[in-house]
Design an enzyme around this catalytic site. Sequence first.
Site: not given
Ligand code: AMP
Length: 286
Positions: A35, A184
Amino acid sequence: MILCRTVSELREALGGIPREERGFVPTMGALHRGHLSLVEAALARGDQAVVSIFVNPLQFGPNEDLDRYPRTEKEDLALLREAGVALVFLPSVEEMFPQGARSFVEVEGLSEELEGALRPGHFRGVATVCARLFHLFEPARGYFGWKDMQQVCLLKKMVSDLAFPLEIVPCPVVREEDGLALSSRNRFLDAEQRVAAVSLSQGLRRACFAFAQGERRRAVLETLVRDALSPSLRCQYVAVRRSEDFSDPGERVDGGRILAAALLGGVHLIDNMPLEEAPGAGIDAS
Ligand code: AMP
């Protein structure tokens, strides 16, 4: 860092940040370096980073982990403050959908395959909440991780189909030292599962090396991934898709990304890597 919990607080605070400078990073919290890399990308581009933390019930199926999805508000806010974020929006479900939701955004085709087939309604929830957030924030750019490749392609299509005035900026996958993509949900893995989990990125990397060495048969690349998975991982899909529009390249692969999902002790793991001709394969260059 300004903290807003209501739409009216958000509107007022955004008044102090010119639209052209708003780099929006939507998240569901439980923040990690993945993130934060999106925040860094926004700042590196010269944007002011504006972030939302919202565990969106619309994108969880009835048997999914909405209730046990990690919520770590205090730690998240400390990380965002340290990262130099200008504004965080932390709405309740009632604030986001005061009268419930009856209007939905559906990106046909892209919503139904792979991740969408495993999680019916998931992408409808993602597209709907992003549409609402894009209207509320009116950002110039939205930063999203390639980690969720199907989501990136779906949102690009939505933004283009519905003429949202923002650019979707995809950012590289951030990994642990051994290659596991940060997520997460990784915190739900016990020590043994954590060791097994790395086989997913190892399999993808093998396919990337084979591609770099000239292998173009899709079936062969996909089998390399399947065969690398530890027995405790139950493979849900392996596929190759083009990065621009998530289209299926057919039997001979000309680039794009190789993606896979597996279930490990009830935890849904997803990952993908770019197929590139240069060796050093699997590492996102952009
Ligand atoms: P989330 O909180 O899982 O909805 O993710 C929020 C944003 O963070 C989304 O655009 C995800 O693709 C990005 N994201 C989550 N994990 C990663 C990671 N390991 N590397 C890069 N971006 C990530």
